[in-house]
Design a protein around this motif. Structure first.
Motif, short mmCIF file in Angstrom:
data_model
loop_
_atom_site.label_atom_id
_atom_site.label_comp_id
_atom_site.label_asym_id
_atom_site.label_seq_id
_atom_site.Cartn_x
_atom_site.Cartn_y
_atom_site.Cartn_z
N UNK A 26 0.83 -1.12 -0.03
CA UNK A 26 -0.15 -0.02 -0.12
C UNK A 26 1.05 1.32 -0.04
N UNK A 27 1.90 1.26 0.92
CA UNK A 27 2.76 2.28 1.14
C UNK A 27 3.51 2.74 -0.07
N UNK A 28 4.29 1.66 -0.96
CA UNK A 28 5.35 2.00 -1.70
C UNK A 28 4.89 2.92 -2.94
N UNK A 29 3.82 2.54 -3.48
CA UNK A 29 3.29 3.56 -4.65
C UNK A 29 3.01 5.02 -4.35
N UNK A 30 2.78 5.11 -2.95
CA UNK A 30 2.65 6.46 -2.52
C UNK A 30 4.08 7.26 -2.38
N UNK A 31 4.91 6.49 -1.81
CA UNK A 31 6.28 6.96 -1.82
C UNK A 31 6.73 7.47 -3.16
N UNK A 32 6.60 6.50 -3.96
CA UNK A 32 7.08 6.85 -5.30
C UNK A 32 6.44 8.18 -6.05
N UNK A 33 5.08 8.09 -5.88
CA UNK A 33 4.03 9.07 -6.21
C UNK A 33 4.54 10.45 -5.74
N UNK A 34 5.07 10.35 -4.59
CA UNK A 34 5.48 11.81 -3.79
C UNK A 34 6.79 12.06 -3.96
N UNK A 35 7.39 11.48 -5.06
CA UNK A 35 8.79 11.96 -5.45
C UNK A 35 9.77 12.05 -4.55
N UNK A 36 9.94 10.84 -3.55
CA UNK A 36 10.91 10.40 -2.59
C UNK A 36 11.70 9.80 -3.35
N UNK A 37 13.11 10.16 -2.89
CA UNK A 37 14.37 9.50 -3.58
C UNK A 37 14.45 7.91 -3.21
N UNK A 38 14.96 7.33 -3.91
CA UNK A 38 15.26 5.90 -3.70
C UNK A 38 15.49 5.60 -2.19
N UNK A 39 16.53 6.24 -1.80
CA UNK A 39 16.80 6.05 -0.37
C UNK A 39 15.82 6.47 0.64
N UNK A 40 15.00 7.72 0.29
CA UNK A 40 14.07 8.18 1.10
C UNK A 40 12.93 6.91 1.17
N UNK A 41 12.43 6.42 0.11
CA UNK A 41 11.57 5.18 -0.06
C UNK A 41 12.04 4.12 0.80
#
Length: 152
Positions: A46-61
């Motif tokens: 559930x969380x992973x696509x949100x983090x990607x959509x919100x432009x978090x860097x790979x390390x931040x994700x």
């Protein structure tokens, strides 16, 4: 929802509140699930696509997913029923909040448990990844909120 199996949600009578905005400054997503170990992977999915959509860097994700996993694991371990996950992306970072409804009266511990190979490090990891960690008792149970600041 293509990122979380709607049949699974329906089978458990689960609720999901989510708006997938084009861009933040402030947007949020929430999910309620049974506090069971089998649900942990669904929370990450559930969380992973949100983090990607919100432009978090790979390390931040990666860091945010560790925080989600650890807070969810605590809710499963200490909760007695449902848990809710709430994600908020705002102009300066991310807030991850997990509530374990009807939790045991014992406070979460950041000290190692008697068997440190298996338990006791989750909140220590969250403290090292988050800029702020708050643990509160509510009428519903324990509410743990981690805030992560980002420079972009």
């Amino acid at each position: 929802m293509d990122f979380l199996d709607s049949a699974l949600m329906d089978s458990y009578g689960l609720a999901c509140t989510a708006e997938m905005p084009e861009r933040w400054p402030t947007s949020s997503a929430g999910l309620c699930l049974p506090a069971r170990a089998a649900m942990a992977r669904h929370v990450r999915r559930f969380a992973a696509p949100w983090f990607a959509r919100w432009d978090l860097t790979s390390d931040e994700q990666d860091s945010a997913l560790i925080v989600v996993a650890e807070l969810t694991a605590n809710a499963v371990l200490h909760g007695r029923g449902d848990m809710s996950i709430f994600l908020v992306r705002n102009h300066d970072g991310l807030i991850i909040q997990v509530t374990d409804h009807h939790a045991h009266a014992d406070a979460p511990h950041s000290e190692p448990a008697p068997c440190p190979d298996e338990h006791g490090r989750g909140l220590i990891m969250v403290q090292s990844l988050a800029d702020d960690l708050q643990i509160n008792v509510t009428a519903d149970g324990w509410c743990v909120r981690a805030r992560m600041n980002f420079d972009h």
